[in-house]
Design an enzyme around this catalytic site. Sequence first.
Site, PDB file in Angstrom:
ATOM      1  N   ASP A   1      -5.408  -5.558  -5.483  1.00  0.00           N
ATOM      2  CA  ASP A   1      -4.463  -6.418  -5.426  1.00  0.00           C
ATOM      3  C   ASP A   1      -4.433  -7.855  -5.304  1.00  0.00           C
ATOM      4  O   ASP A   1      -6.227  -7.920  -4.523  1.00  0.00           O
ATOM      5  CB  ASP A   1      -3.644  -6.492  -4.046  1.00  0.00           C
ATOM      6  CG  ASP A   1      -2.178  -6.528  -4.216  1.00  0.00           C
ATOM      7  OD1 ASP A   1      -0.856  -6.266  -4.882  1.00  0.00           O
ATOM      8  OD2 ASP A   1      -2.187  -8.276  -4.226  1.00  0.00           O
TER       9      ASP A   1
ATOM     10  N   ASP B   1      -7.989 -10.590  -8.722  1.00  0.00           N
ATOM     11  CA  ASP B   1      -6.795 -11.332  -9.279  1.00  0.00           C
ATOM     12  C   ASP B   1      -7.831 -10.496 -10.438  1.00  0.00           C
ATOM     13  O   ASP B   1      -8.194  -9.868 -11.315  1.00  0.00           O
ATOM     14  CB  ASP B   1      -6.984 -12.726 -10.098  1.00  0.00           C
ATOM     15  CG  ASP B   1      -5.498 -12.673 -10.059  1.00  0.00           C
ATOM     16  OD1 ASP B   1      -5.001 -11.867 -11.327  1.00  0.00           O
ATOM     17  OD2 ASP B   1      -4.916 -14.199 -10.231  1.00  0.00           O
TER      18      ASP B   1
ATOM     19  N   ASP C   1       1.812  -1.131 -10.112  1.00  0.00           N
ATOM     20  CA  ASP C   1       3.288  -1.760  -9.262  1.00  0.00           C
ATOM     21  C   ASP C   1       3.394  -3.433  -9.427  1.00  0.00           C
ATOM     22  O   ASP C   1       4.633  -3.763  -8.858  1.00  0.00           O
ATOM     23  CB  ASP C   1       3.942  -1.255  -8.152  1.00  0.00           C
ATOM     24  CG  ASP C   1       5.241  -0.862  -7.864  1.00  0.00           C
ATOM     25  OD1 ASP C   1       5.617  -1.469  -8.915  1.00  0.00           O
ATOM     26  OD2 ASP C   1       5.443  -1.177  -6.428  1.00  0.00           O
TER      27      ASP C   1
ATOM     28  N   GLY D   1       1.165  -1.033   0.054  1.00  0.00           N
ATOM     29  CA  GLY D   1       0.219   0.355  -0.416  1.00  0.00           C
ATOM     30  C   GLY D   1       1.045   1.280  -0.374  1.00  0.00           C
ATOM     31  O   GLY D   1      -0.067   2.172   0.069  1.00  0.00           O
TER      32      GLY D   1
ATOM     33  N   LYS E   1       4.567  -0.886 -14.555  1.00  0.00           N
ATOM     34  CA  LYS E   1       6.447  -1.687 -14.402  1.00  0.00           C
ATOM     35  C   LYS E   1       6.171  -2.352 -15.192  1.00  0.00           C
ATOM     36  O   LYS E   1       5.120  -3.344 -15.859  1.00  0.00           O
ATOM     37  CB  LYS E   1       5.949  -2.153 -13.126  1.00  0.00           C
ATOM     38  CG  LYS E   1       7.660  -2.413 -12.693  1.00  0.00           C
ATOM     39  CD  LYS E   1       7.638  -3.330 -11.262  1.00  0.00           C
ATOM     40  CE  LYS E   1       7.482  -3.983 -10.500  1.00  0.00           C
ATOM     41  NZ  LYS E   1       7.941  -4.166  -9.320  1.00  0.00           N
TER      42      LYS E   1
ATOM     43  N   TRP F   1       2.080   2.964  -2.754  1.00  0.00           N
ATOM     44  CA  TRP F   1       1.888   3.494  -3.535  1.00  0.00           C
ATOM     45  C   TRP F   1       0.168   4.315  -3.274  1.00  0.00           C
ATOM     46  O   TRP F   1       0.161   5.520  -3.761  1.00  0.00           O
ATOM     47  CB  TRP F   1       2.168   3.237  -5.039  1.00  0.00           C
ATOM     48  CG  TRP F   1       2.631   2.828  -5.538  1.00  0.00           C
ATOM     49  CD1 TRP F   1       4.385   2.933  -4.874  1.00  0.00           C
ATOM     50  CD2 TRP F   1       3.315   2.695  -6.678  1.00  0.00           C
ATOM     51  NE1 TRP F   1       4.924   3.019  -6.204  1.00  0.00           N
ATOM     52  CE2 TRP F   1       5.105   2.499  -7.044  1.00  0.00           C
ATOM     53  CE3 TRP F   1       2.751   2.313  -8.059  1.00  0.00           C
ATOM     54  CZ2 TRP F   1       5.798   2.646  -8.100  1.00  0.00           C
ATOM     55  CZ3 TRP F   1       2.958   2.413  -9.373  1.00  0.00           C
ATOM     56  CH2 TRP F   1       4.743   2.116  -9.298  1.00  0.00           C
TER      57      TRP F   1
HETATM   58  C1  LIG Z   1       5.822  -4.589  -6.218  1.00  0.00           C
HETATM   59  S1  LIG Z   1       4.434  -5.405  -5.121  1.00  0.00           S
HETATM   60  C2  LIG Z   1       3.702  -3.855  -4.856  1.00  0.00           C
HETATM   61  C3  LIG Z   1       4.028  -2.636  -3.986  1.00  0.00           C
HETATM   62  C4  LIG Z   1       3.260  -1.896  -4.303  1.00  0.00           C
HETATM   63  N1  LIG Z   1       3.178  -1.032  -5.385  1.00  0.00           N
HETATM   64  C5  LIG Z   1       3.556  -0.288  -2.573  1.00  0.00           C
HETATM   65  O1  LIG Z   1       3.704   1.027  -2.474  1.00  0.00           O
HETATM   66  O2  LIG Z   1       3.415  -0.949  -1.570  1.00  0.00           O
HETATM   67  C6  LIG Z   1       3.229  -6.254  -6.213  1.00  0.00           C
HETATM   68  C7  LIG Z   1       1.815  -6.295  -6.542  1.00  0.00           C
HETATM   69  O3  LIG Z   1       1.482  -6.740  -6.956  1.00  0.00           O
HETATM   70  C8  LIG Z   1       0.103  -7.723  -6.716  1.00  0.00           C
HETATM   71  N2  LIG Z   1       0.124  -8.792  -8.133  1.00  0.00           N
HETATM   72  C9  LIG Z   1       0.615  -9.586  -8.781  1.00  0.00           C
HETATM   73  N3  LIG Z   1      -0.462  -9.685  -9.905  1.00  0.00           N
HETATM   74  C10 LIG Z   1      -1.211  -9.783  -9.842  1.00  0.00           C
HETATM   75  C11 LIG Z   1      -2.447 -10.124  -9.982  1.00  0.00           C
HETATM   76  N4  LIG Z   1      -2.628 -10.951 -11.211  1.00  0.00           N
HETATM   77  N5  LIG Z   1      -3.563  -9.214  -9.979  1.00  0.00           N
HETATM   78  C12 LIG Z   1      -3.367  -8.965  -8.776  1.00  0.00           C
HETATM   79  N6  LIG Z   1      -2.772  -8.366  -8.331  1.00  0.00           N
HETATM   80  C13 LIG Z   1      -1.644  -8.773  -8.659  1.00  0.00           C
HETATM   81  C14 LIG Z   1       0.747  -8.727  -6.035  1.00  0.00           C
HETATM   82  O4  LIG Z   1       0.146  -9.323  -5.193  1.00  0.00           O
HETATM   83  C15 LIG Z   1       2.471  -7.337  -4.830  1.00  0.00           C
HETATM   84  O5  LIG Z   1       1.136  -7.063  -3.687  1.00  0.00           O
END
Ligand SMILES: C[S@@+](CC[C@H](N)C(=O)[O-])C[C@H]1O[C@@H](n2cnc3c(N)ncnc32)[C@H](O)[C@@H]1O
Length: 203
Positions: free
Chosen positions: A77, A93, A118, A57, A158, A59
């Site tokens: 997420d 998802d 992200d 969280g 990203k 961002w």
């Molecule tokens: C690098 S983290 C994000 C960090 C966030 N921007 C922050 O500032 O805290 C990437 C996130 O993408 C989520 N994620 C990956 N694949 C996903 C999907 N198919 N659907 C939803 N979320 C997904 C992961 O669960 C993870 O929490």
Amino acid sequence: MKRNKSWLHRQQKDPYVKTAKKQNYRSRAVYKLQEIDVKDRLFQPGMFVLDLGAAPGGWCQYAAKKIKPGGKVIAIDRLQMEAISGVEFILGDILDTETIKHCLSLTDDKAFDLVISDIAPDLTGIRDTDEARIEELAISVIETTSRVIKSGGDLLIKTFEGSLSGTLKSELSSKFQKVTVRKPKASRDSSREFYMLARGYGI
Ligand SMILES: C[S@@+](CC[C@H](N)C(=O)[O-])C[C@H]1O[C@@H](n2cnc3c(N)ncnc32)[C@H](O)[C@@H]1O
């Protein structure tokens, strides 16, 4: 989540991790967004923002502050995220159409000024598998963005160095007025990640 010793050591030494703790941000990732925002001025008060792959969280915390007063952040997420004031969270998802339907049900059509993603897939180290996962998510982020974004809106996404980044840039260029590449200092040199900022949807 299982973390190894070298990850722990790196976290303990990382200045961004320390500053995030001091400033009550949930992740060091916030400094990547902040750096891009300082350079490119992504946020304005009153904006509607969609944060894809939002947990834990950092961002969202940053975006929620920057769009006050009057704005709104919707965050998605597949992992649970603790509540943040001013942020509406959807557990789901993004590859699941029900998640996107849920998001659309919370706003008017084409309501968002900015989509920030992200999202990172679970990488295996097997090149073909990883590239397929990166591609699948990137396609989904772009499709979702196209469904929700206003004309003239922006997308920060990203992505990862590799054979797909050229295709992604062309795809974004066909939908947005301008696409630039950003590698903020807070993004580790050892990481293949970087960001594309696509501005001016449909212009
Ligand atoms: C690098 S983290 C994000 C960090 C966030 N921007 C922050 O500032 O805290 C990437 C996130 O993408 C989520 N994620 C990956 N694949 C996903 C999907 N198919 N659907 C939803 N979320 C997904 C992961 O669960 C993870 O929490």
